[in-house]
Motif scaffolding. Structure first.
Motif, PDB file in Angstrom:
ATOM      1  N   UNK A  13      35.149  27.900  36.928  1.00 36.52           N
ATOM      2  CA  UNK A  13      35.335  26.559  36.367  1.00 36.52           C
ATOM      3  C   UNK A  13      36.636  26.469  35.582  1.00 36.52           C
ATOM      4  N   UNK A  14      37.119  27.616  35.100  1.00 37.59           N
ATOM      5  CA  UNK A  14      38.359  27.633  34.322  1.00 37.59           C
ATOM      6  C   UNK A  14      39.585  27.391  35.199  1.00 37.59           C
ATOM      7  N   UNK A  15      39.522  27.813  36.471  1.00 38.88           N
ATOM      8  CA  UNK A  15      40.689  27.669  37.345  1.00 38.88           C
ATOM      9  C   UNK A  15      40.648  26.379  38.157  1.00 38.88           C
ATOM     10  N   UNK A  29      31.068  34.848  35.755  1.00 36.31           N
ATOM     11  CA  UNK A  29      31.780  34.478  36.973  1.00 36.31           C
ATOM     12  C   UNK A  29      31.947  32.964  37.069  1.00 36.31           C
ATOM     13  N   UNK A  30      30.893  32.232  36.703  1.00 33.12           N
ATOM     14  CA  UNK A  30      30.953  30.764  36.775  1.00 33.12           C
ATOM     15  C   UNK A  30      31.997  30.205  35.816  1.00 33.12           C
ATOM     16  N   UNK A  31      32.118  30.805  34.624  1.00 29.00           N
ATOM     17  CA  UNK A  31      33.125  30.323  33.675  1.00 29.00           C
ATOM     18  C   UNK A  31      34.533  30.623  34.173  1.00 29.00           C
ATOM     19  N   UNK A  43      35.582  40.438  36.593  1.00 31.99           N
ATOM     20  CA  UNK A  43      35.069  40.498  35.228  1.00 31.99           C
ATOM     21  C   UNK A  43      35.793  39.465  34.362  1.00 31.99           C
ATOM     22  N   UNK A  44      35.060  38.923  33.417  1.00 38.67           N
ATOM     23  CA  UNK A  44      35.613  37.959  32.466  1.00 38.67           C
ATOM     24  C   UNK A  44      35.905  38.699  31.170  1.00 38.67           C
ATOM     25  N   UNK A  74      33.592  26.382  17.588  1.00 41.98           N
ATOM     26  CA  UNK A  74      33.772  26.231  19.031  1.00 41.98           C
ATOM     27  C   UNK A  74      33.482  27.551  19.736  1.00 41.98           C
ATOM     28  N   UNK A  75      32.781  27.459  20.867  1.00 43.86           N
ATOM     29  CA  UNK A  75      32.541  28.628  21.702  1.00 43.86           C
ATOM     30  C   UNK A  75      33.460  28.579  22.903  1.00 43.86           C
ATOM     31  N   UNK A  76      34.276  29.602  23.046  1.00 40.65           N
ATOM     32  CA  UNK A  76      35.223  29.650  24.156  1.00 40.65           C
ATOM     33  C   UNK A  76      34.543  30.226  25.398  1.00 40.65           C
ATOM     34  N   UNK A  77      35.104  29.935  26.557  1.00 39.01           N
ATOM     35  CA  UNK A  77      34.527  30.413  27.811  1.00 39.01           C
ATOM     36  C   UNK A  77      35.044  31.812  28.155  1.00 39.01           C
ATOM     37  N   UNK A  78      35.099  32.642  27.137  1.00 38.99           N
ATOM     38  CA  UNK A  78      35.418  34.060  27.303  1.00 38.99           C
ATOM     39  C   UNK A  78      34.391  34.831  26.487  1.00 38.99           C
TER      40      UNK A  78
END
Length: 644
Positions: free
Chosen positions: A114-116, A109-111, A99-100, A532-536
């Motif tokens: 891509x974050x790691x 899941x994709x974010x 889970x994000x 800004x939109x964060x990837x969370x």
């Protein structure tokens, strides 16, 4: 919930002698039961209506196998172990861990992946393609579920045959017309109706199992292996129909943000899995006794007096299943908008308490037209089944790949543990994927075509925005050059605050230059705002919401951050600013927005026809004012023509 609300504890008199911990336990149990009931209607609607058509597709139709004793046991074994391995083990045991910050779904899941990874762009695009496939699923699920339910009228009497398609169209139109009212009101009855549905299909299956208890031998997975030995390549084709029993698996992962993992897991093992197993085995028992019932084994299980009530209940369950997938499409659209892969579309929040309940008119009407076209074009749920499954098998395969990368790179699972596990499930996914690819010529092309079109539009928008930002940076005056020049000029300052919204935090907004050029005044306070939109999904720390920097001369630079599942309320975020010398008075704040008119050219490596498509998407994008929750009477728009 770690502790009970104080009001609950105070409500129990000391003389009763009940420890507060017991009160907490009761409250937690009650909340868990309510969440389980709600998840039953929202999460398990899709997979719960699969018995309407899944078993039939294995034994009736162009690519079916004859309902012999060995084939029935083989198919049942494949169905049971597909439910156990894919849903129970893969999704509920493994995937739900990914889970994000409490949110699930393939984009979340994709974010994470891509974050790691430094070069995680390709993997994110892979997840984006999986998300596009879910739109195709959102078109097919309502059509096949409603058609499968209404076709029970044929079992009652063939007189209804000419009316099955019109009735299905009317139900679908009603379903989509009521979307604008939200699910808050009707959501309370989803769980009880779905519970009644699972009880009914359990009883139907149980009474048939009593007639032929030898069907229980299908629990042995050996029968599944023997099925392929007996039928060969034809058995592999049937695997595409077997996959229909797990098509709602992605919903389990996508909805963990609404219910949490515990209610979803508990509901599956306590209610859904037993009910589905009883019903599928009941259909198999019926086929052992009456092979001719393969034309519609689900409704043939019911006694004649129960047919019409069962059709009504099945239709209600199908509508609930459709509601869940439509709501999922709305949430997916919201995430795509926030992540910059979709134009700003009109988003209506239908609940003041639950932010996830939204309504996107463009998506709603698009899905409705697609569903009606599918019903009119394919005519029966059997024909629709040929188009079903292609999108979901691809999405499930992508989910497995992304999960493996997440487990290795983020959770640091050792290769000896992660690799065999991933290889096992990828092998299963590839088997289902290959079987469903055989359906492409028979209708499977539809979800692939829809998904390809959606991903192309997403990537066109993303690239167009990138090119537009580049062009604006070229023609935009750097802020470091603008402020010193401003000091040397005598410009009248007027009371109030001006907020200039711009995507480039280091450039001078064109709207500011145009305002200064034509009106020759500036406000006392000028805020250059970037969103800004964060990837969370959500920002949990209020301190992360707004960052403010003093630039001198009454100028401030501000950045407002939102999660990709949050409503971007800019005025509310600015009102929370506690900065010395900066104050936002809603009655004295004006928002300046630049509106670009896109002119498609061949100047920047963007083909003219794709540039024209981007220009069309820009013209039809939703209103910036409503998207950022700006006050309509406090907004000034200044235009500019930009070539891309």
């Amino acid at each position: 919930m770690n502790s009970a609300p104080p009001s609950l504890i105070r409500a129990v008199p000391d003389s009763v002698g009940i420890p507060p911990a017991l009160v907490v336990s009761k409250d937690r149990r009650r909340r868990l039961v309510l969440l389980c009931l709600a998840s039953l209607g929202i999460v398990y609607g899709d997979i719960g209506t699969s018995p309407l058509y899944a078993m039939r597709e294995c034994f009736y139709g162009q690519h079916a196998v004859p309902p012999t004793h060995a084939n029935v046991l083989g198919v049942l074994s494949l169905i049971l172990w597909s439910l156990v391995l894919i849903i129970s083990v893969k999704y509920l045991t493994l995937i739900l861990r990914a889970d994000n910050r409490g949110e699930g779904g393939i984009l979340a899941l994709a974010t994470l992946v891509s974050d790691v990874l430094r070069r995680g762009k390709f993997l994110f695009l892979l997840g984006l393609f999986g998300a596009a496939l879910l739109y195709a699923d959102g078109m097919i699920t309502p059509a096949i579920s409603v058609m499968g339910a209404i076709e029970g009228l044929h079992v009652a009497t063939p007189l209804f045959d000419p009316y099955v398609v019109p009735i299905a169209v009317v139900i679908l139109i009603g379903l989509f017309f009521f979307q604008s009212r939200g699910t808050t009101g009707v959501g309370t009855v989803f769980g009880p109706i779905t519970m009644l549905w699972f009880v009914a299909i359990s009883l139907l299956g149980f009474q048939q199992i009593i007639r032929a208890p030898e069907v229980l031998a299908a629990i042995n997975p050996i029968h599944g292996f023997e099925f392929f030995l007996i039928n060969g390549s034809r058995g592999f084709v049937v695997l595409g129909a077997v996959f229909l029993v797990v098509t709602g698996g992605e919903a389990l992962y996508a909805d963990i943000g609404h219910f949490g993992t515990a209610p979803i897991r508990l509901t599956w093992f306590a209610v859904v899995l037993p009910a589905l197993t009883l019903n599928y085995f009941g259909q198999g028992a019926l086929l052992l006794v009456e092979p001719e019932a393969a034309v519609n084994p689900f409704y043939r299980m019911a006694p004649s007096w129960a047919l019409y009530p069962l059709v009504v209940l099945a239709t209600a369950a199908a509508v609930i299943a459709s509601q869940a997938i439509i709501s999922g499409a709305f949430s997916l659209t919201m995430q795509a908008i926030q992540l910059g892969y979709s134009p700003r579309l009109k988003v209506i929040y239908t609940s003041a308490r639950i932010i996830g309940q939204i309504y996107v008119p463009v998506v709603n009407w698009g899905l409705m037209l697609a569903c009606i076209a599918l019903v009119l074009g394919f005519r029966t749920s059997s024909n629709l089944a040929a188009a079903y499954g292609v999108a979901i098998t691809t999405t499930m395969l992508i989910t497995t790949i992304l999960f493996y990368i997440l487990a290795r790179r983020r959770w640091r699972w050792p290769a000896w543990a992660a690799l065999p596990l991933a290889a096992f499930f990828i092998t299963i996914d590839l088997a289902f994927f290959g079987a469903n690819m055989l359906k492409v010529a028979h209708g499977g092309w539809f979800p692939l075509l829809v998904s390809a079109a959606i991903i192309f539009l997403m990537l066109t928008w993303r690239k167009g925005r990138r090119v537009l930002r580049s062009r604006l940076s070229e023609i935009c005056l750097p802020l470091d050059a603008f402020l010193p020049e401003l000091k040397s000029q005598s410009i009248r300052r007027v009371p109030g605050t001006a907020v200039y919204m711009s995507g480039n935090r280091f450039g001078t907004p064109l709207a500011l230059l145009h305002n200064l050029k034509h009106n020759k005044v500036l406000h006392e306070q000028v805020v250059l705002l970037t969103v800004r939109t964060e990837e969370v999904p959500y920002l949990t720390n209020p301190k992360d919401r707004v960052a403010v920097e003093n630039l001198d001369e009454g100028f401030w630079r501000a950045q407002v951050h939102f999660g990709f599942m949050e409503k971007p309320d800019v005025p509310a975020a600015l009102e929370s600013v506690k900065q010395t010398g900066l104050h936002f008075d809603p009655m004295r704040t004006t928002y300046f927005i630049g509106r670009e008119t896109i002119l498609a050219t061949r100047k920047v490596g963007f083909s003219s026809w794709r540039g024209s498509l981007f220009a069309w998407m820009t013209r039809n994008a939703g209103d910036v004012t409503s998207y950022f929750c700006l006050p309509p009477n406090g907004v000034v728009e200044l235009g500019a023509r930009v070539e891309v």
